[in-house]
Enzyme design. Sequence first.
Site, PDB file in Angstrom:
ATOM      1  CG  ASP A 194      -1.533   1.011   1.481  1.00  0.00           C
ATOM      2  OD1 ASP A 194      -1.845   2.120   0.733  1.00  0.00           O
ATOM      3  OD2 ASP A 194      -2.799   1.228   1.812  1.00  0.00           O
ATOM      4  CB  SER A 236      -3.715  14.434 -14.160  1.00  0.00           C
ATOM      5  OG  SER A 236      -4.035  14.016 -14.899  1.00  0.00           O
ATOM      6  CE1 TYR A 253      -6.518  11.409 -10.251  1.00  0.00           C
ATOM      7  CE2 TYR A 253      -7.386  12.486 -11.784  1.00  0.00           C
ATOM      8  CZ  TYR A 253      -6.593  11.883 -11.938  1.00  0.00           C
ATOM      9  OH  TYR A 253      -5.403  11.332 -12.622  1.00  0.00           O
ATOM     10  CE  LYS A 265      -3.032  11.622 -10.772  1.00  0.00           C
ATOM     11  NZ  LYS A 265      -1.645  10.989  -9.925  1.00  0.00           N
TER      12      LYS A 265
HETATM   13  N1  LIG Z   1      -6.904   6.206 -16.545  1.00  0.00           N
HETATM   14  C1  LIG Z   1      -6.804   7.990 -16.583  1.00  0.00           C
HETATM   15  O1  LIG Z   1      -8.208   7.747 -17.589  1.00  0.00           O
HETATM   16  C2  LIG Z   1      -5.527   9.100 -16.311  1.00  0.00           C
HETATM   17  C3  LIG Z   1      -5.119   9.753 -17.215  1.00  0.00           C
HETATM   18  C4  LIG Z   1      -4.547  10.615 -16.083  1.00  0.00           C
HETATM   19  C5  LIG Z   1      -3.652  10.202 -15.253  1.00  0.00           C
HETATM   20  N2  LIG Z   1      -3.792   8.768 -14.609  1.00  0.00           N
HETATM   21  C6  LIG Z   1      -3.373   8.525 -13.200  1.00  0.00           C
HETATM   22  O2  LIG Z   1      -2.277   7.416 -13.902  1.00  0.00           O
HETATM   23  C7  LIG Z   1      -1.753   6.372 -13.153  1.00  0.00           C
HETATM   24  C8  LIG Z   1      -2.923   4.920 -12.859  1.00  0.00           C
HETATM   25  O3  LIG Z   1      -3.900   4.422 -13.344  1.00  0.00           O
HETATM   26  P1  LIG Z   1      -4.616   4.251 -14.510  1.00  0.00           P
HETATM   27  O4  LIG Z   1      -5.616   4.359 -14.942  1.00  0.00           O
HETATM   28  O5  LIG Z   1      -4.076   2.915 -14.754  1.00  0.00           O
HETATM   29  O6  LIG Z   1      -6.116   3.441 -12.810  1.00  0.00           O
HETATM   30  P2  LIG Z   1      -5.868   1.634 -12.536  1.00  0.00           P
HETATM   31  O7  LIG Z   1      -7.197   2.161 -11.672  1.00  0.00           O
HETATM   32  O8  LIG Z   1      -5.963   0.224 -14.041  1.00  0.00           O
HETATM   33  O9  LIG Z   1      -4.468   1.134 -12.019  1.00  0.00           O
HETATM   34  C9  LIG Z   1      -3.689   1.576 -10.952  1.00  0.00           C
HETATM   35  C10 LIG Z   1      -3.718   0.633 -10.341  1.00  0.00           C
HETATM   36  O10 LIG Z   1      -2.651   1.500  -9.195  1.00  0.00           O
HETATM   37  C11 LIG Z   1      -3.777   0.498  -7.363  1.00  0.00           C
HETATM   38  N3  LIG Z   1      -3.228   1.009  -6.304  1.00  0.00           N
HETATM   39  C12 LIG Z   1      -4.630   1.597  -5.938  1.00  0.00           C
HETATM   40  N4  LIG Z   1      -4.563   2.375  -5.135  1.00  0.00           N
HETATM   41  C13 LIG Z   1      -2.737   1.616  -4.428  1.00  0.00           C
HETATM   42  C14 LIG Z   1      -2.267   1.924  -2.946  1.00  0.00           C
HETATM   43  N5  LIG Z   1      -3.009   2.364  -2.252  1.00  0.00           N
HETATM   44  N6  LIG Z   1      -1.164   1.402  -3.092  1.00  0.00           N
HETATM   45  C15 LIG Z   1      -0.284   0.404  -4.651  1.00  0.00           C
HETATM   46  N7  LIG Z   1      -1.181   0.393  -5.413  1.00  0.00           N
HETATM   47  C16 LIG Z   1      -2.448   0.750  -5.562  1.00  0.00           C
HETATM   48  C17 LIG Z   1      -4.669  -0.392  -7.949  1.00  0.00           C
HETATM   49  O11 LIG Z   1      -4.894  -1.931  -7.088  1.00  0.00           O
HETATM   50  C18 LIG Z   1      -4.401  -1.026  -9.258  1.00  0.00           C
HETATM   51  O12 LIG Z   1      -3.971  -1.994 -10.241  1.00  0.00           O
HETATM   52  C19 LIG Z   1      -2.706   6.935 -11.954  1.00  0.00           C
HETATM   53  O13 LIG Z   1      -1.641   7.558 -10.676  1.00  0.00           O
HETATM   54  C20 LIG Z   1      -4.439   7.800 -11.815  1.00  0.00           C
HETATM   55  O14 LIG Z   1      -4.612   8.982 -11.264  1.00  0.00           O
HETATM   56  C21 LIG Z   1      -4.424   7.785 -15.252  1.00  0.00           C
END
Ligand SMILES: NC(=O)c1ccc[n+]([C@@H]2O[C@H](COP(=O)([O-])OP(=O)(O)OC[C@H]3O[C@@H](n4cnc5c(N)ncnc54)[C@H](O)[C@@H]3O)[C@@H](O)[C@H]2O)c1
Length: 248
Positions: free
Chosen positions: A59, A139, A152, A156
């Site tokens: 975590d 982001s 959020y 970011k």
């Molecule tokens: N998907 C989008 O649209 C988007 C856009 C911009 C930025 N992001 C950022 O990209 C990153 C990845 O997002 P994603 O879209 O791949 O999400 P996702 O939900 O597919 O993957 C996130 C992963 O992080 C893990 N996770 C969550 N909380 C955790 C914790 N406390 N400790 C360890 N692991 C943890 C989850 O289990 C999951 O496997 C994030 O930081 C998100 O904010 C996503």
Amino acid sequence: MRLKGKRAIVTGAGSGFGEGIAETFAREGARVAVVDINEAAAKAVAGRLGGQAIALRCDVSKGSDVEATVKATLDAFGGLDILVNNAGISHVRGPMTEVKEEEFDRMFAVNVKSIYLFAKAVVPVFRRNGSGVIINIGSTAGVRPRPGLTWYNASKGAVNLVSKSMAVELAPDKIRVCALAPVAGETPLLPTFMGGDSEELRAAFRASVPLGRLSTPRDIANATLFLASDEAEFLTGVVLEVDGGRCI
Ligand SMILES: NC(=O)c1ccc[n+]([C@@H]2O[C@H](COP(=O)([O-])OP(=O)(O)OC[C@H]3O[C@@H](n4cnc5c(N)ncnc54)[C@H](O)[C@@H]3O)[C@@H](O)[C@H]2O)c1
């Protein structure tokens, strides 16, 4: 092989962008610690990557978990060259006054405090190495905020800014720090950002991107690969928008 011999930690690598980054790093010759709070997901990804990878449950908001993760990685790989702080969560899209205090606190702990905790664990290692790269996944939400994701967006914005602050403080140690600012991407987190899941919502998001599509784990992995590689040795403090022109 652009990361031959490198050793990396990728957090949140059990899904989405992190999974794409871990796969790309392994393909390019790095040994990868696939770190996730979801142990089964981390093991599944690491299993697909083969002997190059280890799976670690962590975590990222807990100091003891972060310390144990860095120690386990150092024990397994004999060192560390790259850290990707990718794990992140969001509140569901909606009015700013309706986000619960617990949701706010959890989101800041996972998205922002994690970077502080990993810095404390990893920077001393990189200082001893005389090199190291930290990539934080920020982001476009922290560059060009839109309504409905205010807290959020704030988390970011902090990720994007702290990447510059870390870059300037750690430059004398030859430690580079950069951020990526992805636009909305096709991952399990997308419905949370959209406040639902429908073709209409996806079309509205796509319409806001000049290149006409959402981001993919491959887009984010390719940009992370470049910033983490020695090709980017003169880049630090960069917040790279991977957004099809969305922030223009
Ligand atoms: N998907 C989008 O649209 C988007 C856009 C911009 C930025 N992001 C950022 O990209 C990153 C990845 O997002 P994603 O879209 O791949 O999400 P996702 O939900 O597919 O993957 C996130 C992963 O992080 C893990 N996770 C969550 N909380 C955790 C914790 N406390 N400790 C360890 N692991 C943890 C989850 O289990 C999951 O496997 C994030 O930081 C998100 O904010 C996503």
